[in-house]
Design an enzyme around this catalytic site. Structure first.
Site, PDB file in Angstrom:
ATOM      1  N   ASP A  22       0.831  -1.215   0.000  1.00  0.00           N
ATOM      2  CA  ASP A  22       0.000   0.000   0.000  1.00  0.00           C
ATOM      3  C   ASP A  22       0.860   1.258   0.000  1.00  0.00           C
ATOM      4  O   ASP A  22       0.415   2.321  -0.421  1.00  0.00           O
ATOM      5  CB  ASP A  22      -0.881   0.044   1.261  1.00  0.00           C
ATOM      6  N   LYS A 227      18.351   7.467   7.344  1.00  0.00           N
ATOM      7  CA  LYS A 227      18.579   6.072   6.968  1.00  0.00           C
ATOM      8  C   LYS A 227      20.021   5.685   7.232  1.00  0.00           C
ATOM      9  O   LYS A 227      20.889   6.523   7.022  1.00  0.00           O
ATOM     10  CB  LYS A 227      18.285   5.880   5.463  1.00  0.00           C
ATOM     11  N   ASP A 252      18.643   2.675  -4.015  1.00  0.00           N
ATOM     12  CA  ASP A 252      19.792   2.212  -4.806  1.00  0.00           C
ATOM     13  C   ASP A 252      20.954   1.752  -3.945  1.00  0.00           C
ATOM     14  O   ASP A 252      21.887   1.132  -4.460  1.00  0.00           O
ATOM     15  CB  ASP A 252      20.286   3.342  -5.744  1.00  0.00           C
TER      16      ASP A 252
END
Lengths: 306, 306
Positions: A22, A227, A252
């Site tokens: 979702d 991150k 990536d």
């Protein structure tokens, strides 16, 4: 960990992949664009996902830009977006400070080493701060500064947190201030700890190069709000109330994006080969993280049945 | 490792201690002085050793001052000395580059991040350099810089070494330059890697806080030319042709001075309790180094028979 499933050119597999989720969390550089060049077919791919009712969030470690400034970049590159879809590490830091750290007044001020993007996001969460782009900190250290730092008269007693992000105006005076605040017990946060960031087909010092000397001096590691830190995932989850099992991280880089999704126990991760990491990286025995799916490029997802 | 022998008040032991050595290497801060305050009796103690024919060398990690500047400090504090007795980490770096590294022209230029002391010592060894105190590097990074760093047009092709020392004018432009030189294969040196240095009864960012971000960005550790690096001991030995078995290192810090002497397999090490380390530090099970001898203060050695 099973081998990643290759989706490029496999319509049925792409359909199945999209149906499983979702929410799609997107890294930007190396996925959506490289510098100021948008990869072909990416805007259409994002529209395709939106047309299927998918929620899209752009998750970026860039802390120099606020969400509003990021939105301008999206619009300038022809990618329709909204502020609500953008989640940067400066915003992530502001969310963490206001909703999780909850510093108690009066010792709730943040000493910022970083650019305007951080100030903007802290302001949006009503977090008091000093430092940042204040010209008073953009100069050489003086003997008077040294005395004031040593006897504390130059320090703001209300500072309870040091937040370090990418600062193009880093200098000795700021490092000396941060060192004193950290020695006096301030919480140590970093927007992210990326060692470098890619630009102009090379790399430049990243936010991690700002927090690294502070970590070295104090022997303390900062909590990173970008991150692959799960503090950022917690902030994303808190804001969007997402179901992790129905969420996919697209990126990536194995050591930031894919690791971020795997450690966050998301339903899936999708690697694209238009950026830093290559197939050989996850096929290596000591791979830092292995994606669940991969495509040559993001727009390969357009080969789905509409 | 046997327990350190306590010399204070023990005339016979002090006599025996002094007779064992021909050369005494001295740390300065915490041993000779604290800031600008010379410890009582220290000049007389140094004179006593000289009168007994002992060679004295002051070994300091401070890289901002050249030996000549250091000599001025000694004279200003009433301590007779000569340039030949002073061995700082900037000089140590110059010696290492010219006599051990021996970079071949034309790729023999050094990119300096640091202050005038380093420039002065490199000049004394006829080592070409750029960076350092050059005002051209004391400014914000521009888009033109980014392009020139990326395409190499802004880089000096003759740079074969990056030398990082304490730089009170550290900035993003210098870090970005150093990063490019290191990525292109330059040798990575640091005058020393002290995380902080003591001043004004507190600490300020040290030379290690300048090399730390470069190490973090490149994944490479610099070779340090200051204590406790044995590269500095090799340089000291090379210059003074000393007999290590007849040499004693005197210092206040276990993790720099005493470690420096122990790992250098000197004939002895003497700890003084007028600085950072205390008895409990070497009595701890995980002590980083244990001295062979200790005194409360350096001038306790004056209790010797003349």
């Amino acid at each position: 960990m099973s081998d990643p499933k290759y989706l490029t050119g496999d319509k049925a597999a792409i359909n199945g992949f999209i149906d499983r989720f979702d929410v799609f969390l997107f890294d930007c550089d190396g996925v959506i664009w490289s510098g100021d060049h948008v990869f072909e077919g990416v805007p259409e791919t994002l529209e395709l996902l939106r047309s299927k009712g998918k929620k899209i969030v752009f998750v970026t470690n860039n802390s120099t830009k606020s969400r509003e400034e990021y939105l301008k970049k999206f619009k300038g590159l022809g990618i329709p977006s909204t502020v609500e879809e953008i989640f940067g590490s400066a915003y992530s830091s502001a969310i963490y400070i206001s909703r999780i750290l909850k510093l108690q007044a009066p010792k709730n001020k943040v000493f910022i080493i970083g650019e305007a993007g951080i100030e903007h996001e802290l302001r949006s969460e009503n977090i008091p701060f000093i430092g940042g782009t204040d010209p008073a900190f953009r100069r050489d250290i003086t003997e008077q500064d040294r005395q004031g730092l040593a006897d504390g008269s130059l320090l703001d007693p209300d500072v309870g947190c040091v937040l370090a992000g990418l600062d193009l105006h880093i200098n000795y005076l700021k490092l000396a201030h941060a060192l004193q605040y950290l020695r006096r017990g301030a919480v140590f946060l970093a927007t992210n700890t990326d060692s470098t960031f890619p630009s102009h087909h090379t790399v430049f010092p990243g936010a991690g190069s700002i927090s690294a000397p502070l970590a070295y001096m104090t022997g303390r590691e900062p909590l990173a709000l970008g991150k692959p830190s799960q503090a950022m995932m917690d902030a994303v989850e808190g804001k969007f109330r997402l179901d992790r099992a129905r969420t996919c991280m697209v990126g990536d880089r194995l050591n930031t994006d894919i690791k971020f999704g795997v450690e966050g126990r998301l339903g899936g991760t999708l690697a694209v080969l238009t950026g830093v990491s290559k197939r050989a990286d996850w096929e290596a025995e000591d791979a830092v993280a292995v994606p669940a799916f991969y495509v040559d490029k993001l727009s390969d997802l357009r080969a789905v049945e509409l």
